[in-house]
Write an enzyme that holds these catalytic residues in place. Structure first.
Site, PDB file in Angstrom:
ATOM      1  N   CYS A  80       0.887  -1.168   0.000  1.00  0.00           N
ATOM      2  CA  CYS A  80       0.000   0.000   0.000  1.00  0.00           C
ATOM      3  C   CYS A  80       0.916   1.207   0.000  1.00  0.00           C
ATOM      4  O   CYS A  80       1.540   1.518   1.018  1.00  0.00           O
ATOM      5  CB  CYS A  80      -0.924   0.022   1.211  1.00  0.00           C
ATOM      6  SG  CYS A  80      -1.969   1.522   1.236  1.00  0.00           S
ATOM      7  N   SER A  97      -1.268   2.013   4.830  1.00  0.00           N
ATOM      8  CA  SER A  97      -1.099   0.600   5.208  1.00  0.00           C
ATOM      9  C   SER A  97      -2.408  -0.165   5.043  1.00  0.00           C
ATOM     10  O   SER A  97      -2.776  -0.957   5.895  1.00  0.00           O
ATOM     11  CB  SER A  97      -0.612   0.490   6.656  1.00  0.00           C
ATOM     12  OG  SER A  97      -1.526   1.139   7.535  1.00  0.00           O
ATOM     13  N   CYS A  98      -3.111   0.080   3.931  1.00  0.00           N
ATOM     14  CA  CYS A  98      -4.334  -0.675   3.674  1.00  0.00           C
ATOM     15  C   CYS A  98      -3.984  -2.156   3.626  1.00  0.00           C
ATOM     16  O   CYS A  98      -3.033  -2.562   2.950  1.00  0.00           O
ATOM     17  CB  CYS A  98      -4.956  -0.229   2.354  1.00  0.00           C
ATOM     18  SG  CYS A  98      -5.521   1.493   2.375  1.00  0.00           S
TER      19      CYS A  98
END
Length: 229
Positions: free
Chosen positions: A125, A129-130
């Protein structure tokens, strides 16, 4: 989603959010306001003796590396042993994952990426921080770091090598960029030497890093032949 050819490596962007600042230097990104608040609360709780730091670390480790990734491991093991389920997973990962009871926030819209002898997928990501919490638990610290977020795109083979995953030049590397709307689960190659294994046994060898795509699952060590007596 668009693809960019980088010396036989493809970088697949989903433009569900703005990535314009994602490829800066490798310095650690400042924590979000929520992360800073959590850290402050944690520090206060520790200072007042309400929380044992060692216990807190154990809890975090449990959800980061043990409980959470076990969900994804079950999905992978089912796909390895059930061709019909694998087809459903690759066609509609969200629905197939929900079949096993794994649903919830951070996993509403999932895509499964199959690693093969010819193609290796890895996930990043670049914005933040997906991450698919539903099947992988808490994201590891390195996944959220600026160096990984930038270098996974600029030098994916170098990053993979640092994780101990060295690929031949004939293997195409595809980098997939998670967003708040779309998240990925890598379906690793099933290692040789696991024919006849049960689903439970297979799930036991599936790692979080393999489901992010920064490592491969090694074939099981051969059982030494019994010495003749």
């Amino acid at each position: 989603m668009t693809g960019h050819d980088h010396d036989h490596d493809d970088h697949h962007h989903d433009h569900g959010h703005d990535h314009s600042h994602a490829h800066g230097d490798a310095h650690t990104a400042p924590p979000s306001p929520m992360a800073a608040r959590v850290k402050a609360i944690e520090a206060l709780a520790v200072a007042k003796g309400l929380v044992d730091p060692a216990t807190l670390d154990l809890i975090i480790d449990t959800y980061e590396t043990r409980v959470g990734p076990r969900n994804g491991a079950r999905v992978v093991a089912r796909a390895w042993t059930d061709p019909a389920y694998k087809a459903r997973l690759l066609a509609d990962a969200t629905a197939a994952i929900a079949e096993l009871g794994y649903t919830g926030r951070q996993g509403e819209d999932m895509v499964a990426l199959e690693n093969t002898a010819q193609v290796h997928n890895m996930v990043v990501c670049t914005l933040c921080s997906c991450y698919p919490w539903t099947v992988l638990g808490l994201p590891p610290v390195w996944y959220k770091s600026a160096p990984y977020r930038s270098r996974a795109v600029l030098d994916p083979r170098g990053v993979l090598a640092e994780f101990g995953c060295t690929l031949g030049d004939d293997v195409e590397v595809r980098v997939w960029d998670s967003t708040a709307e779309l998240r990925y689960l890598v379906l690793p190659e099933r290692p040789a030497g696991t024919d006849g294994w049960t689903e439970d046994r297979l799930a036991g060898i599936v790692t979080r890093d393999a489901m992010i795509g920064v490592s491969r699952i090694a074939p099981p060590a051969a059982t030494p032949a019994m010495a003749e007596g």
